[in-house]
Scaffold this motif. Structure first.
Motif, PDB file in Angstrom:
ATOM      1  N   THR A 107      82.231  -2.681 -22.482  1.00 13.27           N
ATOM      2  CA  THR A 107      81.380  -2.634 -21.292  1.00 13.27           C
ATOM      3  C   THR A 107      81.506  -1.258 -20.658  1.00 13.27           C
ATOM      4  OG1 THR A 107      81.729  -5.012 -20.934  1.00 13.27           O
ATOM      5  CG2 THR A 107      80.868  -3.736 -19.083  1.00 13.27           C
ATOM      6  N   ASP A 108      80.657  -0.336 -21.107  1.00 19.19           N
ATOM      7  CA  ASP A 108      80.717   1.010 -20.538  1.00 19.19           C
ATOM      8  C   ASP A 108      79.945   1.051 -19.221  1.00 19.19           C
ATOM      9  OD1 ASP A 108      78.041   1.090 -21.288  1.00 19.19           O
ATOM     10  OD2 ASP A 108      78.383   2.412 -23.010  1.00 19.19           O
ATOM     11  N   VAL A 109      79.974   2.192 -18.569  1.00 21.84           N
ATOM     12  CA  VAL A 109      79.346   2.328 -17.258  1.00 21.84           C
ATOM     13  C   VAL A 109      77.838   2.071 -17.347  1.00 21.84           C
ATOM     14  CG1 VAL A 109      78.815   3.948 -15.400  1.00 21.84           C
ATOM     15  CG2 VAL A 109      81.120   3.857 -16.343  1.00 21.84           C
ATOM     16  N   ALA A 110      77.206   2.562 -18.396  1.00 24.01           N
ATOM     17  CA  ALA A 110      75.762   2.372 -18.545  1.00 24.01           C
ATOM     18  C   ALA A 110      75.419   0.887 -18.654  1.00 24.01           C
ATOM     19  CB  ALA A 110      75.258   3.133 -19.770  1.00 24.01           C
ATOM     20  N   TYR A 111      76.248   0.126 -19.366  1.00 24.22           N
ATOM     21  CA  TYR A 111      76.011  -1.317 -19.524  1.00 24.22           C
ATOM     22  C   TYR A 111      76.141  -2.026 -18.176  1.00 24.22           C
ATOM     23  CZ  TYR A 111      76.039  -5.787 -22.039  1.00 24.22           C
ATOM     24  OH  TYR A 111      75.729  -7.041 -22.510  1.00 24.22           O
ATOM     25  N   LEU A 112      77.153  -1.636 -17.416  1.00 24.65           N
ATOM     26  CA  LEU A 112      77.368  -2.230 -16.098  1.00 24.65           C
ATOM     27  C   LEU A 112      76.203  -1.905 -15.168  1.00 24.65           C
ATOM     28  CD1 LEU A 112      79.399  -3.837 -14.344  1.00 24.65           C
ATOM     29  CD2 LEU A 112      80.380  -1.642 -13.676  1.00 24.65           C
ATOM     30  N   GLU A 113      75.769  -0.652 -15.189  1.00 24.53           N
ATOM     31  CA  GLU A 113      74.677  -0.243 -14.309  1.00 24.53           C
ATOM     32  C   GLU A 113      73.363  -0.906 -14.712  1.00 24.53           C
ATOM     33  OE1 GLU A 113      74.767   4.012 -14.456  1.00 24.53           O
ATOM     34  OE2 GLU A 113      76.311   4.154 -12.897  1.00 24.53           O
ATOM     35  N   GLU A 114      73.155  -1.092 -16.005  1.00 24.46           N
ATOM     36  CA  GLU A 114      71.954  -1.781 -16.469  1.00 24.46           C
ATOM     37  C   GLU A 114      71.947  -3.226 -15.981  1.00 24.46           C
ATOM     38  OE1 GLU A 114      69.682  -2.972 -20.661  1.00 24.46           O
ATOM     39  OE2 GLU A 114      71.609  -1.937 -20.689  1.00 24.46           O
ATOM     40  N   PHE A 116      73.410  -4.389 -13.319  1.00 21.71           N
ATOM     41  CA  PHE A 116      73.179  -4.380 -11.874  1.00 21.71           C
ATOM     42  C   PHE A 116      71.692  -4.161 -11.581  1.00 21.71           C
ATOM     43  CE2 PHE A 116      73.019  -2.723  -7.600  1.00 21.71           C
ATOM     44  CZ  PHE A 116      73.962  -3.468  -6.929  1.00 21.71           C
ATOM     45  N   ARG A 117      71.071  -3.232 -12.302  1.00 26.41           N
ATOM     46  CA  ARG A 117      69.648  -2.957 -12.061  1.00 26.41           C
ATOM     47  C   ARG A 117      68.793  -4.186 -12.356  1.00 26.41           C
ATOM     48  NH1 ARG A 117      68.958   0.520 -15.622  1.00 26.41           N
ATOM     49  NH2 ARG A 117      67.724  -0.664 -17.131  1.00 26.41           N
ATOM     50  N   PHE A 118      69.064  -4.844 -13.480  1.00 24.39           N
ATOM     51  CA  PHE A 118      68.241  -5.969 -13.906  1.00 24.39           C
ATOM     52  C   PHE A 118      68.424  -7.180 -12.996  1.00 24.39           C
ATOM     53  CE2 PHE A 118      67.177  -9.016 -17.625  1.00 24.39           C
ATOM     54  CZ  PHE A 118      65.846  -9.033 -17.266  1.00 24.39           C
ATOM     55  N   ASN A 119      69.625  -7.398 -12.514  1.00 27.84           N
ATOM     56  CA  ASN A 119      69.911  -8.594 -11.723  1.00 27.84           C
ATOM     57  C   ASN A 119      69.819  -8.389 -10.215  1.00 27.84           C
ATOM     58  OD1 ASN A 119      71.042 -10.847 -13.676  1.00 27.84           O
ATOM     59  ND2 ASN A 119      71.851  -8.905 -14.417  1.00 27.84           N
ATOM     60  N   VAL A 120      70.055  -7.169  -9.737  1.00 26.66           N
ATOM     61  CA  VAL A 120      70.111  -6.932  -8.294  1.00 26.66           C
ATOM     62  C   VAL A 120      69.003  -5.993  -7.823  1.00 26.66           C
ATOM     63  CG1 VAL A 120      71.563  -6.226  -6.360  1.00 26.66           C
ATOM     64  CG2 VAL A 120      72.610  -7.258  -8.374  1.00 26.66           C
ATOM     65  N   SER A 121      68.858  -4.849  -8.474  1.00 26.61           N
ATOM     66  CA  SER A 121      67.878  -3.859  -8.011  1.00 26.61           C
ATOM     67  C   SER A 121      66.458  -4.400  -8.067  1.00 26.61           C
ATOM     68  CB  SER A 121      67.987  -2.578  -8.848  1.00 26.61           C
ATOM     69  OG  SER A 121      69.262  -2.003  -8.711  1.00 26.61           O
TER      70      SER A 121
END
Length: 265
Positions: A107-114, A116-121
């Motif tokens: 789980t790299d940073v890009a995976y975590l940020e993706e 967050f974007r898909f579920n929250v942003s």
């Protein structure tokens, strides 16, 4: 007014994301059966058209908007589409989301940020665009976001997904404070529900047995179980509820599926 009348949303307009199948489709149909016209959006137009036919069979209008809702701008555009196409906006259901489980070191940073974007942003983008349009109408309005029981419990492999769903849950609490009293904001902690996300589990009897036996109510949920909760929160039945997370999870207090990820060595 009878108690059942409190569950009516007659002539309201709703936007439901991820509405091509599963929870989103069931929710869109439930809102229509309770009297709402519905804007439905997801990637696949053919799935949306099938849902739209059911909505129209209930005597309500359906506006189909195919879109890649992993893009917050695409999600945000649904608010204006609803207002322009159906004349008002009363209900928003943020259902789009999801993240495939992953080991911690994968789980790299890009995976975590993706995640967050898909579920929250996306939920924030749609809700932010919707609020000014919702305020143009009279009466209470409602935003409901679909979180997950993994946003309130811990399970190995769910770091990205659980973190994002926990953020969505707290976003709901904070947004409720910002938008009260005109707009109520709530969420649902969803348990294991038989949707496309569990198709691979359904093909493995041992995994299905684990899901069922580790769920206190002894079964996997149905999409309509969640749709009923959304209708409660979106309708006058839930008019004294805001900033809350409804747990519709079969009684789960811990994950009911072991991904068998090994200990770090």
């Amino acid at each position: 007014m009878s108690i059942l009348d409190r569950f009516r949303v007659t002539d309201h307009v709703a936007v439901v994301t991820g509405a091509g199948r599963g929870i989103g489709a069931a929710t869109a149909v439930a809102l229509a059966q309770a009297g709402a016209d519905v804007v439905i959006s997801a990637r696949h137009a053919d799935q949306l058209e099938a849902v739209a036919e059911t909505i129209r069979a209930a005597g309500r209008s359906a506006l189909v908007v195919p879109a890649d809702l992993s893009d917050p701008d695409a999600a945000a555009s649904l608010a204006q589409a609803a207002y322009d196409g159906l004349g008002r906006l009363d209900i928003v259901v943020n259902n789009v989301g999801g993240t495939i489980p992953n080991a911690f070191l994968d789980t790299d940073v890009a995976y975590l940020e993706e995640s967050f974007r898909f579920n929250v942003s996306t939920a924030h983008a749609l809700s932010r665009a919707a609020v000014p349009l919702m305020l143009k109408g009279e009466g209470q309005k409602s935003i409901t976001s679909i979180s997950s029981m993994m946003g309130r419990t811990a399970g190995r492999g769910y770091l990205a997904y659980g973190t994002a769903k926990a953020a969505l849950a707290h976003w709901s609490r904070l947004a409720a404070t910002d938008l009260a009293p005109r707009i109520r904001v709530n969420g649902i902690f969803v348990g294991s529900v038989m949707t496309s996300a569990l198709e691979f589990v359904a093909q493995v009897p041992e995994m299905m047995e684990q899901l069922e036996t580790k769920t206190p109510l002894g079964r996997v949920g149905e999409a309509e179980d969640i749709a009923a909760g959304v209708l409660y929160l979106a309708s006058p039945a839930g008019q004294y509820v805001t900033g809350k997370l409804l747990e519709i999870d079969g009684g789960l207090q811990s994950p009911n599926l072991d991904l068998n990820l090994p200990d770090l060595m």
